[in-house]
Design an enzyme around this catalytic site. Structure first.
Site: not given
Lengths: 487, 94
Positions: A78, A153, A177
């Site tokens: 990420k 997210s 997330s």
């Protein structure tokens, strides 16, 4: 789709170890899969193909190393995590040209374990959002249905792993997330106990809530990544010096669920679930009972206050953390500024997106003189009560089960106009972060109506990830197969 | 809970953000909704409840105060918007 790219991390790892697949073959098949699917899915903000190829080549030259548990395994990271010399943008214009001079500790541990890092995954800007539509660059699509969101997210990480671009990913979870996008994309996502994994090198959002964790296609795969990244770190004073159990070894100890007590929180089951999510999750619980588990009803009476508590604490911490972006040492600086104050204000106004600015303002408001006690301190008090609620429930149960989200993945654009409506999607996941407990999303089949994956949430006691992984590994073999998207 | 455009503008200034009039009004309405939702916390009696600011019990982990040079100056300066090769450069202050 090449056969290699659809293997699980654990399977490809075994083939890499016995040299039936080379690190170069694994890397090339993943890169080919990225080339084939990225135009549709758009999961990655950057791809480090040359570096990945060079590393795979050198790994092959040296030969498999049994001391490196992820030798030759391609992964994505990420974009909120620092990878030395690679773009690390947090999906924000603020960090468009930022290249860290160091690796996040979790990233350094993956590299030391022999992993091949392919690229940086898209996300909501600074991890603020639940759909990955809040990226400053582009929205990621759900590989199961390109008209739907992947969740957020960590939506780029989830979509990438679901689309077989990589064997696993690192995500981060401040309020759900990791778990929400894992649920929406039909993969496994584990948010470890707060303190289990070092946060050094993660661009901070809510420092008392943030955790880094694995996103993979199987529970065993998640255990293998957690095994590598868990443990104390002198660079993160909140990382806890508790022994790291043998997560992978623990999986072999259980073939059924005898002796396991599962709590079913009334507040998570009694209302608000869409019929297809309730059906798939209930079927999974029934299966757990057939496999020997005992279930009992429990209460988490303060659940209805969790979102309010969360959005006070998370935005307060974010407003403080994001004060560092001032245009001085790194990140975006506005052009033609007239004074220092002008530089601060214009750099931040031009560099941050809409949701980030909204949360900074909300966080500054709840911390401001006259409101601090009414909002921030009050929220921190209720936070303790929420944790006590969980401790009471988990004193009579080994784990808690519920849905990750009331619905399956919704359509692109459905939630973008009303921030409060979007915040309410986090209803089942955020309490876990407030309490600091580990939480996991396990795919339990496809929703009857939408045909989209449904995620079951497993919540455990602090530092009891091994038991959660055992439950997940047993259950995933006994629930309807989720399969893979046809993207 | 109502929050005025003036209050939003004031908090924006504290946050070093410059909002357009339109955005100020939009945020005022949205933050009013969000804070209204948060006001439900007032229903709970939290007298004598110790606030929980972090889930881990440990505070102030100590280590020896030794100088370590982890990074080279030129590497750190590479990410700076403006430098003279030795320092970060900002607009004139005095």
């Amino acid at each position: 789709m090449s056969e290699i790219s659809t293997l699980s991390l654990s399977e490809v790892r075994a083939r890499l170890a016995d040299k039936s697949v080379s690190a170069t073959e694994a890397t090339e098949s993943a890169l080919a899969r990225i080339t084939a699917t990225e135009p549709k899915v758009r999961a990655l903000l950057s791809v480090q193909a040359d570096e990945a190829r060079a590393l795979a080549k050198s790994l092959d030259a040296a030969g498999p190393d049994p001391a490196k548990p992820l030798w030759g395994v391609p992964l994505v990271i990420k974009d909120v995590l620092a990878v030395k010399d690679a773009p690390t943008t947090c999906a924000s214009k603020m960090l468009e040209n930022f290249r860290p001079v160091y690796d996040a500790t979790a990233v350094a541990k993956l590299k030391a374990a022999g992993a091949v890092l392919l690229g940086k995954a898209n996300m909501d800007e600074f991890a603020m959002g639940s759909t990955t539509e809040n990226s400053a660059y582009f929205a990621t699509k759900n590989p199961w249905d390109l008209s739907r969101v992947p969740g957020g997210s960590s939506g780029g990480s989830a979509a990438s792993v679901a689309a077989c671009q990589a064997y696993g990913a690192l995500g981060t979870d401040t309020g759900g997330s990791i778990r929400l996008p894992a649920s929406f994309c039909g993969i496994v996502g584990l948010k470890p106990t707060y303190g289990r994994v070092s946060r050094f090198g993660m661009v901070a959002f809510g420092s008392s809530l943030d955790q880094i964790g694995p996103m993979t296609r199987t529970a065993e795969d998640a255990a293998r990544i957690l095994q590598v990244i868990a443990g104390p770190d002198g660079r993160d004073s909140t990382s806890v010096d508790a022994p790291v159990p043998d997560y992978v070894g623990a999986l072999a100890e259980r073939g059924d669920l005898k002796g396991l007590t599962i709590g079913l929180p009334a507040e998570y089951w009694d209302e608000g679930l869409s019929p297809e999510v309730a059906e798939a999750c209930s079927a999974a619980v029934k299966k757990a009972e057939e496999l020997g588990a005992t279930t009992k009803r429990v209460n988490l009476k303060l659940s209805q206050y969790a979102i309010a508590v969360y959005y006070i604490i998370a935005t307060a911490e974010a407003s403080s953390n994001l004060a560092r972006f001032d245009g001085v040492r790194y990140g975006y600086r506005a052009k033609n500024v007239e004074s220092l104050m002008d530089m601060y204000v214009r750099s931040r106004t031009e560099g941050f997106g809409d949701e980030v600015q909204r949360r900074i303002i909300l966080g500054t408001y709840v911390l401001s003189s006259g409101y601090y006690d009414a909002y921030y301190r009050k929220a921190a008090q209720v936070r303790r009560l929420i944790r006590q609620d969980f401790e009471a429930a988990l004193s009579e149960c080994d784990v808690l089960l519920g849905a990750v989200c009331p619905t399956t993945a919704f359509k692109v654009g459905a939630m973008t106009s009303d921030p409060l409506q979007m915040y309410l999607m986090d209803i089942f996941t955020i309490s876990t972060n407030l309490a600091g407990l580990p939480g996991m999303s396990l795919p339990v089949g496809l929703g009857r109506e939408s045909g989209m994956p449904v995620g079951l949430q497993i919540t455990g006691r602090a530092f009891d990830e091994a038991r959660m992984l055992q439950l997940a590994a047993v259950l995933e073999k006994n629930v309807p197969a989720t399969g893979r998207p046809l993207v | 809970m109502k929050i005025s455009s003036e209050e939003v503008a004031k908090v924006a200034r504290l946050s070093r953000l410059d909002l357009t009039q339109e955005k100020t009004e939009q945020y005022a309405a949205q933050l009013g909704d969000i804070l209204g939702y948060m006001d439900k916390l007032a229903e709970l009696d939290t007298t004598d409840v110790e606030p929980l600011y972090t889930p881990v019990g440990q505070v102030s982990v100590m280590r020896d105060d030794v100088v370590k040079k982890d990074y080279a100056r030129e590497d750190i300066l590479k990410n700076a918007p403006e430098t003279d090769g030795a320092f970060f450069i900002v607009p004139r202050i005095v």
